[in-house]
Scaffold this motif. Structure first.
Motif, PDB file in Angstrom:
ATOM      1  N   UNK A   6       0.836  -1.202   0.000  1.00 31.16           N
ATOM      2  CA  UNK A   6       0.000   0.000   0.000  1.00 31.16           C
ATOM      3  C   UNK A   6       0.868   1.248   0.000  1.00 31.16           C
ATOM      4  N   UNK A   7       1.911   1.250   0.861  1.00 27.93           N
ATOM      5  CA  UNK A   7       2.792   2.418   0.924  1.00 27.93           C
ATOM      6  C   UNK A   7       3.438   2.661  -0.432  1.00 27.93           C
ATOM      7  N   UNK A   8       3.885   1.549  -1.048  1.00 36.86           N
ATOM      8  CA  UNK A   8       4.520   1.698  -2.355  1.00 36.86           C
ATOM      9  C   UNK A   8       3.562   2.311  -3.361  1.00 36.86           C
ATOM     10  N   UNK A   9       2.307   1.838  -3.318  1.00 36.33           N
ATOM     11  CA  UNK A   9       1.308   2.372  -4.252  1.00 36.33           C
ATOM     12  C   UNK A   9       1.117   3.857  -4.025  1.00 36.33           C
ATOM     13  N   UNK A  10       1.016   4.272  -2.749  1.00 39.81           N
ATOM     14  CA  UNK A  10       0.796   5.692  -2.448  1.00 39.81           C
ATOM     15  C   UNK A  10       1.971   6.520  -2.941  1.00 39.81           C
ATOM     16  N   UNK A  11       3.174   6.014  -2.653  1.00 38.33           N
ATOM     17  CA  UNK A  11       4.364   6.759  -3.087  1.00 38.33           C
ATOM     18  C   UNK A  11       4.385   6.871  -4.602  1.00 38.33           C
ATOM     19  N   UNK A  12       4.099   5.751  -5.249  1.00 37.22           N
ATOM     20  CA  UNK A  12       4.095   5.737  -6.715  1.00 37.22           C
ATOM     21  C   UNK A  12       3.118   6.767  -7.244  1.00 37.22           C
ATOM     22  N   UNK A  13       1.915   6.792  -6.609  1.00 36.81           N
ATOM     23  CA  UNK A  13       0.897   7.745  -7.058  1.00 36.81           C
ATOM     24  C   UNK A  13       1.397   9.170  -6.878  1.00 36.81           C
ATOM     25  N   UNK A  14       2.020   9.450  -5.717  1.00 30.09           N
ATOM     26  CA  UNK A  14       2.525  10.801  -5.472  1.00 30.09           C
ATOM     27  C   UNK A  14       3.573  11.187  -6.510  1.00 30.09           C
ATOM     28  N   UNK A  15       4.444  10.225  -6.776  1.00 30.63           N
ATOM     29  CA  UNK A  15       5.506  10.517  -7.746  1.00 30.63           C
ATOM     30  C   UNK A  15       4.897  10.822  -9.111  1.00 30.63           C
ATOM     31  N   UNK A  16       3.905   9.992  -9.486  1.00 26.34           N
ATOM     32  CA  UNK A  16       3.289  10.200 -10.802  1.00 26.34           C
ATOM     33  C   UNK A  16       2.615  11.555 -10.863  1.00 26.34           C
ATOM     34  N   UNK A  17       1.924  11.935  -9.770  1.00 24.27           N
ATOM     35  CA  UNK A  17       1.242  13.232  -9.761  1.00 24.27           C
ATOM     36  C   UNK A  17       2.259  14.355  -9.861  1.00 24.27           C
ATOM     37  N   UNK A  18       3.381  14.207  -9.140  1.00 28.25           N
ATOM     38  CA  UNK A  18       4.426  15.207  -9.194  1.00 28.25           C
ATOM     39  C   UNK A  18       4.946  15.403 -10.609  1.00 28.25           C
ATOM     40  N   UNK A  19       5.155  14.235 -11.265  1.00 27.95           N
ATOM     41  CA  UNK A  19       5.799  14.307 -12.562  1.00 27.95           C
ATOM     42  C   UNK A  19       4.886  14.873 -13.628  1.00 27.95           C
ATOM     43  N   UNK A  20       3.603  14.662 -13.489  1.00 29.40           N
ATOM     44  CA  UNK A  20       2.728  15.083 -14.587  1.00 29.40           C
ATOM     45  C   UNK A  20       2.483  16.586 -14.531  1.00 29.40           C
TER      46      UNK A  20
END
Lengths: 99, 631
Positions: B617-631
Motif C-alpha cells: 500500500x505504501x509503495x502504491x501511495x508513493x508511486x501515485x505521489x511521484x506520478x502526480x508530481x511528474x505530470x
C-alpha cells in the motif's frame, strides 16, 4: 560531503529493515528490523534538516526516538508474554485473530 | 336571483332547527347509560321542537310576498383560506322549508313509532341518539347556503345511515350491509367533492348565491362536468343506477330507519341536490339528459326488483328506488319538472314512510318474519295496520284522490311535454307500480293464512298505530291539499322556476290512460296473488323473475367490474411488494453480506502478510505521489 549520500544510506537501511520485517520469523529480529526502519527515517530527517538549513527535521527525529522507545517497551512486553505462554518467539504461530 | 332577507323574528331560530336534534344526539350519545330511562323521550321531544319551529316558520313565510321568502342567517365564518371562504350560514327558502317540514314532521312520527317498535331493544337510547344525529345532519344538508356546508350534512346523513343500518351489528349481514352502503356512497361523495372543487375553480365561490348568480358565464363544458359530477353524487345517495346496489341490503337496519332514512328523507337528498342546482342543470343540457336516462333506468329496475322480491322490506326498497327514479327523471326535465320532483318527493315521503312503518307493524306481529310468502289474511288480525297500509297503497299506485295520483300524474304529464318516449316509459312504470304494490298487499293482507306454526299475529300498540294513522291521513289528503289549496307550483316557482309546455292531447287522456294501466297492473296482481294460492316456497319462475330476485345482477356486475379487479390489483401489488421492493432490499443486503463473507477471508491472522500488504500500500501511495508530481 554531499548530503544526498545520507539520504541514499537511509533508503538502503530502510529497505533492509522492511525486507527483514517481511522475511524473518523470529519476533526479536522483526523488532530489530522495525528499529532499523525507524532509524533510517531519522537519518533521512536529519539529512533533510541539514539540506534545508532549518531544525524541523531534527525536532521530528527526537519525536521518533521517543515513540520508538515507547514502542520498544510495549512491543518487548508483548513478545515476552507470548514467549511465556507459547515457548516460541515465531510471529507466524500466534494466528488466532482471524476470520 | 332573489334577494336575501335578514333572518328576523321566528326566522332567527333557523340554527335552532339543527341545534335541537344535534343537542339531543350529543346528550344521548355522550351522557351514556344515565339517560337510558328518559333519553328516548328527549330524542322525540327535540325533533318535535324542530317540527313546531318549522311550522311557525312556514306560517310566517306564507305572510310574505313571493319574492321575499328567502332568508339568510350567518352564524360565523367557518373557513377562510386565501381567496376561499365558506361560512357557517343558512338559507331558508320555499324549497328548504318544504324539506324542513318533511324531515321534522315525518321524523317526529317515526321517532314516536320507534318508541313502540324499539321498546324491547336494550340499545334503544343509542338508537334515538343516532336518529337525532340523522335529523340534525339532514336539516343541515337542506338549510346550508353553500355547497361545502351541504357536503357536511351530506356526509353526516351518510354516517347516520351507516350507523343505523348496522345498528344490529351482531348480525354479520347487517354489519356487511352497513359497510356496503358506506362504501358505495363514498363513490358518489367523491363526485360531490369534485363538483365543489370545480365550482370553486370556475366561479371562485361555493355559496349558492354566488354560483347561481354567475353560472351562465361559465362554458357549457364546465357546467356539464359539474352537472355530471352532481349527478354521480345524487346516484350514490339516492340509490340510482349504477350505484343502486346498497339500498336493498340497507333493509337490514331496523324498520323505522328504513322508513325515515331509506324511504322518506336521506335517499331523496340526491333529488334535492339536483333541484337546488337547477341553474346548472338548466344550462347544461347533456347533464340534464343524463339525469333523465339515469332516472328512467332506475325507475324500471326498481319496479322490476320490487315485483319479484318476497322480502316485504326489500320489495318496498325496490319501490323506493323506482319512485326516486320518477323524481330524478322529473328533475332532469328542467323547469317543467323541478316542481313535480319536489311534489312527488313530499307525497312519497309521506306514503312510503307509512308503508314502511306498516311493514314494520306487520313484522312486529309476525315475530320479525319478512317473508311475504308466510303472511296472508292479516287484514282481520291487524285492522289498523291493514287499513293504513291500504290507504298508502292507493296513494302510491295513484288512485284519485290519493297523493300519488296528483304527484305522479304531474310527472307523467311533464314527461310527455318533453318527449313521448319518456312519457310512455313513465306511464308503463306506473302500471308496474300497480302490479307490485297489489302483489304486496294481496300477499300480506289477503288470500289464505300461510303463517308459521308459532306465530300469533296481533295489532301493534297505539304508540305505533297513531303515527300510522296520521301518515295515512297525509297520504290521503296531502296531494289534494297541495294542489288545490297549497298551490305547490307557484310556491316553489321563485326558487326552481316553472313553465308548462302544451301537450298534444287533452290532459284527461293521459290521466285516464295511466289509471287504466294501473288498474290492469292491479288486476293482474290481484289474480296472481289473491285469487290463486301463493306457494310457501318460491317457484323457480321465469328468467326475468330470477334476475329480479338477484336484483338484476347489480351485485354481480359490481363484483366483476369493481371488486374482482380491485382484488386482482391488490394481489398484484402484494406480489410486486414481495418480489420487487422486498427483493431489492433483501438482494442488496445479501450482496453486501456475501461480499463481506468473501472479504474476511483476507483476515488470515498471518502477521507478515498484513505487513506485506502495508508495504504494498505504501509503495502504491508513493508511486501515485511521484506520478502526480511528474505530470
Amino acid at each position: 560531503m554531499n548530503p544526498s549520500n545520507y539520504v541514499m544510506l537511509s533508503a538502503v537501511l530502510f529497505s533492509i529493515g522492511a525486507l527483514g520485517v517481511l522475511v524473518r520469523r523470529n519476533a526479536i529480529i522483526v523488532f530489530m528490523s522495525v528499529e532499523l526502519m525507524l532509524n533510517a527515517a531519522n537519518l533521512a530527517f536529519v539529512a533533510f534538516s541539514r539540506m534545508n538549513g532549518n531544525l524541523d527535521g531534527q525536532v521530528v527525529a527526537f519525536f521518533v526516538m521517543v515513540v520508538a522507545a515507547a514502542e520498544v517497551v510495549v512491543g518487548l512486553a508483548i513478545i515476552v508474554t507470548i514467549f511465556r505462554t507459547r515457548r516460541s518467539a515465531s510471529i507466524d504461530e500466534p494466528n488466532l485473530l482471524k476470520y | 336571483m332573489t334577494m336575501l332577507m335578514p333572518a328576523e323574528g321566528v326566522f332567527s331560530l333557523i340554527w335552532v332547527l339543527i341545534a335541537l336534534p344535534l343537542a339531543g344526539a350529543a346528550i344521548l350519545l355522550f351522557a351514556g347509560r344515565r339517560t337510558n330511562s328518559w333519553g328516548p323521550y328527549l330524542g322525540v321531544l327535540t325533533v318535535l321542537g324542530s317540527a313546531v319551529i318549522g311550522v311557525l316558520m312556514l306560517l310566517e313565510m306564507m305572510q310574505q310576498p313571493a319574492d321575499g321568502r328567502t332568508y339568510g342567517q350567518e352564524l360565523f365564518t367557518w373557513i377562510q383560506v386565501g381567496g376561499f371562504s365558506a361560512d357557517m350560514a343558512f338559507q331558508l327558502d320555499q324549497l328548504s322549508i318544504v324539506f324542513v317540514l318533511l324531515i321534522t314532521i315525518v321524523g317526529s312520527l317515526i321517532h314516536v313509532y320507534s318508541l313502540g317498535y324499539m321498546a324491547h331493544d336494550k340499545d334503544r337510547r343509542k338508537f334515538f341518539g343516532y336518529l337525532n344525529l340523522f335529523v340534525a345532519a339532514m336539516l343541515l344538508l337542506v338549510l346550508a347556503n353553500n355547497y361545502l356546508l351541504l357536503y357536511v350534512g351530506w356526509e353526516g346523513v351518510g354516517l347516520a345511515s351507516y350507523l343505523l343500518i348496522g345498528f344490529w351489528q351482531h348480525k354479520p349481514s347487517a354489519a356487511a350491509a352497513a359497510k356496503k352502503a358506506f362504501i358505495i356512497n363514498r363513490v358518489g361523495d367523491v363526485g360531490l367533492s369534485l363538483a365543489i372543487m370545480l365550482m370553486f375553480v370556475t366561479f371562485g365561490s361555493v355559496s349558492f348565491q354566488d354560483v347561481f348568480g354567475v353560472a351562465d358565464q361559465a362554458s357549457e363544458g364546465t357546467l356539464t362536468a359539474i352537472g355530471l359530477l352532481l349527478l354521480l353524487a345524487a346516484c350514490g345517495k339516492s340509490a340510482q343506477f349504477p350505484l343502486q346496489a346498497w339500498l336493498l341490503d340497507a333493509m337490514e337496519g331496523p324498520t323505522p330507519v328504513s322508513a325515515l332514512i331509506h324511504a322518506a328523507t336521506m335517499v331523496t337528498a340526491g333529488v334535492y341536490l339536483i333541484v337546488r342546482s337547477n341553474v346548472i342543470f338548466t344550462a347544461a343540457e347533456w347533464a340534464a339528459i343524463a339525469v333523465i336516462v339515469v332516472g328512467l333506468i332506475t325507475m324500471w329496475m326498481g319496479a322490476i326488483i320490487g315485483s319479484a322480491k318476497d322480502d316485504i322490506k326489500k320489495s318496498l326498497a325496490g319501490s323506493t328506488m323506482s319512485q326516486i327514479g320518477y323524481m330524478i327523471t322529473a328533475a332532469g326535465l328542467g323547469p317543467i319538472g323541478y316542481v313535480f320532483a319536489i311534489f312527488h318527493l313530499l307525497t312519497h315521503g309521506v306514503f312510503k314512510a307509512g308503508l314502511f312503518l306498516g311493514a314494520g307493524s306487520v313484522m312486529h306481529g309476525m315475530n320479525d318474519n319478512v317473508n311475504m310468502r308466510r303472511y296472508g289474511a292479516l287484514r282481520s288480525a291487524m285492522v289498523i295496520t291493514a287499513g293504513t297500509f291500504i290507504v298508502c297503497y292507493l296513494a302510491i299506485i295513484g288512485i284519485p284522490p290519493f297523493d300519488g295520483f296528483f304527484s305522479k300524474d304531474d310527472i307523467i304529464h311533464a314527461s310527455f311535454e318533453r318527449s313521448p318516449i319518456i312519457g310512455v316509459l313513465a306511464m308503463l312504470a306506473a302500471g308496474l307500480t300497480g302490479f307490485y304494490m297489489t302483489r304486496m298487499v294481496a300477499m300480506t293482507f289477503f288470500g289464505k293464512a300461510r303463517w308459521e306454526d308459532d306465530v300469533h299475529p296481533h295489532e301493534s300498540p297505539k304508540v305505533m298505530t297513531i303515527p300510522l294513522i296520521i301518515l295515512a291521513i297525509g297520504a290521503a289528503f296531502l296531494g289534494m291539499a297541495l294542489v288545490y289549496w297549497g298551490d305547490i307550483e307557484s310556491w316553489l316557482e321563485p326558487v326552481v322556476g316553472f313553465e308548462e309546455n302544451p301537450l298534444p292531447l287533452a290532459s284527461w287522456v293521459y290521466e285516464a290512460t295511466t289509471l287504466a294501466l294501473v288498474l290492469i297492473g292491479v288486476a293482474i296482481g290481484w289474480i296472481m296473488y289473491a285469487r290463486r294460492e301463493v306457494p310457501v316456497e318460491a317457484p323457480r319462475g321465469t328468467v326475468l323473475t330470477r334476475a329480479a330476485r338477484e336484483e338484476l345482477y347489480g351485485n354481480q356486475v359490481n363484483d366483476v367490474l369493481v371488486v374482482q379487479p380491485t382484488h386482482y390489483a391488490s394481489r398484484s401489488l402484494v406480489w410486486f411488494d414481495n418480489k420487487a421492493v422486498d427483493g431489492f432490499v433483501n438482494g442488496s443486503a445479501a450482496f453486501v453480506g456475501g461480499l463481506s463473507g468473501r472479504m474476511r477471508r483476507y483476515q488470515t491472522g498471518f502477521v507478515r502478510s498484513y505487513a506485506l500488504s502495508m508495504v504494498g500500500g505504501v509503495l502504491l501511495v508513493v508511486l501515485a505521489l511521484v506520478l502526480v508530481r511528474m505530470s
